[in-house]
Design an enzyme around this catalytic site. Structure first.
Site, PDB file in Angstrom:
ATOM      1  N   LYS A 174       0.844  -1.213   0.000  1.00  0.00           N
ATOM      2  CA  LYS A 174       0.000   0.000   0.000  1.00  0.00           C
ATOM      3  C   LYS A 174       0.869   1.249   0.000  1.00  0.00           C
ATOM      4  CE  LYS A 174      -3.821  -2.090   2.512  1.00  0.00           C
ATOM      5  NZ  LYS A 174      -4.232  -2.530   3.835  1.00  0.00           N
ATOM      6  N   GLN A 176      -4.990  -1.306   9.833  1.00  0.00           N
ATOM      7  CA  GLN A 176      -4.961  -2.663   9.296  1.00  0.00           C
ATOM      8  C   GLN A 176      -5.600  -3.636  10.287  1.00  0.00           C
ATOM      9  OE1 GLN A 176      -3.930  -3.453   6.191  1.00  0.00           O
ATOM     10  NE2 GLN A 176      -4.262  -5.636   6.465  1.00  0.00           N
ATOM     11  N   ASP A 182     -11.446   3.102   4.352  1.00  0.00           N
ATOM     12  CA  ASP A 182     -11.838   1.687   4.330  1.00  0.00           C
ATOM     13  C   ASP A 182     -13.358   1.528   4.306  1.00  0.00           C
ATOM     14  OD1 ASP A 182      -9.985  -0.404   4.239  1.00  0.00           O
ATOM     15  OD2 ASP A 182      -9.321  -0.044   6.297  1.00  0.00           O
TER      16      ASP A 182
HETATM   17  N1  GUN Z   1      -7.504  -6.665   6.542  1.00  0.00           N
HETATM   18  C1  GUN Z   1      -7.860  -7.410   5.485  1.00  0.00           C
HETATM   19  N2  GUN Z   1      -8.440  -6.649   4.523  1.00  0.00           N
HETATM   20  C2  GUN Z   1      -8.450  -5.380   5.009  1.00  0.00           C
HETATM   21  C3  GUN Z   1      -8.913  -4.144   4.473  1.00  0.00           C
HETATM   22  O1  GUN Z   1      -9.464  -4.041   3.369  1.00  0.00           O
HETATM   23  N3  GUN Z   1      -8.725  -3.063   5.280  1.00  0.00           N
HETATM   24  C4  GUN Z   1      -8.150  -3.150   6.515  1.00  0.00           C
HETATM   25  N4  GUN Z   1      -8.039  -2.051   7.236  1.00  0.00           N
HETATM   26  N5  GUN Z   1      -7.714  -4.282   7.025  1.00  0.00           N
HETATM   27  C5  GUN Z   1      -7.862  -5.385   6.276  1.00  0.00           C
END
Ligand code: GUN
Length: 300
Positions: A54, A98, A121
């Protein structure tokens, strides 16, 4: 194999180029640089890989990337204080914590501490409610990426039977809301669903998001259906040598591809779209925060 392969990697590359163009315009016209803050608690190897990727792509499209790697033993109050600071920071337009978080941290409390306008998100309860009522929301990135690929492949999804396997807050539930918003007839299947193969066989669109390697075989798929495989599962691959592994989806690729009309591969399907949508959401958040028109056509 008869199915068309939906190339998420190429689609995501195009979306990132579009985002990069808009970022360049924001800089030239308004001296603005969108910023994304990613918070990683602990040292889960898969999460570390995602966060690194990312960060790299955020910089590649011309945005600021702020990474916060925190000790797994961090106190909840400390994490909440960090989020408060990011909420107040004008250089930060998007905040991503995350998941999963270590057990001692209350995930709902932490996510709902994020300013909903910076919740790229789309997990904050306000954005969940906006999406569920058909209002303008920050939309979770993985389901958004899936929807974009489906719209691109089919044009209109109206009237199609869609089955989402998995009821997570991150993928299954928002995916179902998005498909409903596009006038599909939606079923959410899960671990207690009776006669799952029969339910899946009725679907024109199957979205598999359970996290179980190759659990959907080809004989569950209606001929010509579109299969979107959200799973990313690492399995042993002794054929590649001792101790080697490979990534597989939640669908058994070869047998599903033999029956489906179209299918996303793993890797190279949904995964790259998730990050591209995160960048698009960050750009949107930056535009909204500065009272500028949103780049509507990016994820439309
Ligand atoms: N863990 C697995 N997929 C995601 C996501 O799309 N966003 C976040 N914040 N954590 C994750």
């Amino acid at each position: 194999m008869s199915a068309e392969i939906i190339d998420g990697k190429a689609f995501a590359a195009k979306l990132r180029r579009d985002v990069a163009d808009q970022v360049a315009r924001l800089k030239a016209d308004h001296q603005l640089k969108p910023g994304l803050a990613v918070v990683l608690v602990g040292d889960d190897p898969a999460s570390q890989v995602y966060v690194r990727s990312k960060g790299k792509m955020t910089v590649e499209v011309g945005m600021n990337s702020f990474e916060h790697r925190l000790d797994p033993s961090i106190k909840e109050t400390e994490l909440l204080a960090l989020i408060e600071g990011l909420n107040a920071d004008p250089k930060v337009h998007g905040i991503l914590v995350q998941l999963p978080l270590p057990d001692h941290l209350d995930e709902d409390l932490v996510i709902n501490a994020i300013d909903p306008a910076k919740d790229v998100d789309g997990f904050h309860i306000l954005n969940v409610g906006l999406l569920g009522t058909g209002q303008k929301a920050m939309v979770p990135c993985t389901p958004l990426g899936c929807l974009m690929m489906l719209r691109n492949h089919h044009g209109s999804l109206s009237g199609m039977n869609a089955v989402v396997i998995g009821r997570s807050n991150i993928v299954g539930k928002p995916m179902a809301q998005l498909l409903l918003g596009d006038s599909c007839t939606v079923t959410i299947a899960h671990s207690r669903t009776r006669d799952l193969p029969d339910v899946v066989r009725r679907a024109d669109i199957v979205v598999a998001a359970v996290g179980r390697a190759e659990m959907v075989p080809g004989d569950w798929i209606k001929p010509g259906a579109t299969v979107i495989d959200v799973g990313i599962n690492r399995v042993d691959a002794p054929e590649k040598g001792e101790g080697k592994t490979r990534l597989v989806g939640d669908c058994h690729f070869e047998s599903c591809a033999a029956v489906a009309g179209a299918i996303t591969p793993v890797p190279g399907g949904v995964g790259p779209m998730t990050i591209a949508c995160l960048l698009a959401n960050t750009l949107t958040a930056c535009c909204r925060a500065n009272g500028l028109p949103e780049p509507a056509d990016l994820t439309a």
